[in-house]
Design a protein around this motif. Sequence first.
Motif, PDB file in Angstrom:
ATOM      1  N   VAL A  76      87.551 -28.633  69.007  1.00 13.83           N
ATOM      2  CA  VAL A  76      86.864 -27.892  70.071  1.00 13.83           C
ATOM      3  C   VAL A  76      86.247 -26.601  69.521  1.00 13.83           C
ATOM      4  O   VAL A  76      85.138 -26.213  69.925  1.00 13.83           O
ATOM      5  N   THR A  77      86.915 -25.946  68.590  1.00 10.57           N
ATOM      6  CA  THR A  77      86.346 -24.746  67.964  1.00 10.57           C
ATOM      7  C   THR A  77      85.055 -25.093  67.232  1.00 10.57           C
ATOM      8  O   THR A  77      84.031 -24.421  67.389  1.00 10.57           O
ATOM      9  N   ASN A  78      85.083 -26.164  66.441  1.00  8.07           N
ATOM     10  CA  ASN A  78      83.869 -26.597  65.740  1.00  8.07           C
ATOM     11  C   ASN A  78      82.771 -26.968  66.735  1.00  8.07           C
ATOM     12  O   ASN A  78      81.596 -26.646  66.523  1.00  8.07           O
ATOM     13  N   LEU A  79      83.140 -27.640  67.825  1.00  5.40           N
ATOM     14  CA  LEU A  79      82.180 -28.002  68.862  1.00  5.40           C
ATOM     15  C   LEU A  79      81.552 -26.746  69.477  1.00  5.40           C
ATOM     16  O   LEU A  79      80.333 -26.670  69.627  1.00  5.40           O
ATOM     17  N   CYS A  80      82.375 -25.781  69.803  1.00  7.07           N
ATOM     18  CA  CYS A  80      81.862 -24.544  70.415  1.00  7.07           C
ATOM     19  C   CYS A  80      80.965 -23.776  69.452  1.00  7.07           C
ATOM     20  O   CYS A  80      79.907 -23.268  69.851  1.00  7.07           O
ATOM     21  N   PHE A  81      81.366 -23.680  68.178  1.00  3.30           N
ATOM     22  CA  PHE A  81      80.502 -23.025  67.189  1.00  3.30           C
ATOM     23  C   PHE A  81      79.158 -23.742  67.107  1.00  3.30           C
ATOM     24  O   PHE A  81      78.101 -23.105  67.022  1.00  3.30           O
ATOM     25  N   GLY A  82      79.196 -25.066  67.132  1.00  2.00           N
ATOM     26  CA  GLY A  82      77.958 -25.840  67.068  1.00  2.00           C
ATOM     27  C   GLY A  82      77.091 -25.625  68.294  1.00  2.00           C
ATOM     28  O   GLY A  82      75.875 -25.423  68.178  1.00  2.00           O
ATOM     29  N   LEU A  83      77.687 -25.662  69.467  1.00  6.30           N
ATOM     30  CA  LEU A  83      76.915 -25.475  70.704  1.00  6.30           C
ATOM     31  C   LEU A  83      76.320 -24.074  70.797  1.00  6.30           C
ATOM     32  O   LEU A  83      75.139 -23.909  71.127  1.00  6.30           O
ATOM     33  N   ILE A  84      77.129 -23.066  70.488  1.00  8.17           N
ATOM     34  CA  ILE A  84      76.631 -21.686  70.527  1.00  8.17           C
ATOM     35  C   ILE A  84      75.483 -21.511  69.535  1.00  8.17           C
ATOM     36  O   ILE A  84      74.460 -20.906  69.860  1.00  8.17           O
TER      37      ILE A  84
ATOM     38  N   GLY B  27      74.205 -25.028  63.539  1.00  5.68           N
ATOM     39  CA  GLY B  27      74.740 -25.533  64.805  1.00  5.68           C
ATOM     40  C   GLY B  27      74.670 -27.049  64.883  1.00  5.68           C
ATOM     41  O   GLY B  27      75.645 -27.706  65.254  1.00  5.68           O
ATOM     42  N   LEU B  28      73.518 -27.595  64.516  1.00  7.27           N
ATOM     43  CA  LEU B  28      73.376 -29.054  64.520  1.00  7.27           C
ATOM     44  C   LEU B  28      74.334 -29.694  63.519  1.00  7.27           C
ATOM     45  O   LEU B  28      74.930 -30.740  63.807  1.00  7.27           O
ATOM     46  N   ALA B  29      74.504 -29.045  62.370  1.00  7.98           N
ATOM     47  CA  ALA B  29      75.415 -29.578  61.352  1.00  7.98           C
ATOM     48  C   ALA B  29      76.854 -29.593  61.867  1.00  7.98           C
ATOM     49  O   ALA B  29      77.605 -30.550  61.623  1.00  7.98           O
ATOM     50  N   GLN B  30      77.242 -28.558  62.607  1.00  7.12           N
ATOM     51  CA  GLN B  30      78.599 -28.509  63.151  1.00  7.12           C
ATOM     52  C   GLN B  30      78.786 -29.566  64.236  1.00  7.12           C
ATOM     53  O   GLN B  30      79.863 -30.160  64.354  1.00  7.12           O
ATOM     54  N   LEU B  31      77.745 -29.818  65.010  1.00  8.04           N
ATOM     55  CA  LEU B  31      77.834 -30.884  66.015  1.00  8.04           C
ATOM     56  C   LEU B  31      77.964 -32.244  65.335  1.00  8.04           C
ATOM     57  O   LEU B  31      78.735 -33.100  65.788  1.00  8.04           O
TER      58      LEU B  31
END
Length: 146
Positions: free
Chosen positions: A59-67, A16-20
């Motif tokens: 936004v998809t990458n952001l949402c995957f990271g946040l989740i 998640g942190l990596a995706q953010l």
Amino acid sequence: MKIQDNTIQQLIFIAGLAQLALVAGSLAIPKVLDWHTGLAKLRPLLKQMFWTYAAYILVTNLCFGLISAFDFRDLANHSTLAALITGFIAVYWISRVFIQFFYFDRTDFPPGKWNKMAEIVLVTLFIFLSVIYSLALYANLNPTLS
């Protein structure tokens, strides 16, 4: 193969942190790849569609990271929903790896060691995310293994 739930949870959190971090770094891509010049040649509708698709991916990458960063425990709780979400994210990143190697035409890739190093880091990240979410899917589908 025995996989501990807390290990999977920690890996999902790190993913998640990596995706953010990827989302933050992605903000530089239009400048690095000079999208302005390339997109100037397109008709307005195609340009708008391109920016829309780019925004959807961001936004998809952001949402995957946040989740993943904020709800990592639920993504490893062996529920059907956890399996579906981790499976979807795994397919998303595995697809991205295949696109990188089998679809993208890299003849116009910007030269230089920093750009090459950035590409290596990104591809490594995409593979890491593919593996982590595949492991999470596997663990969610096989609760007796944890």
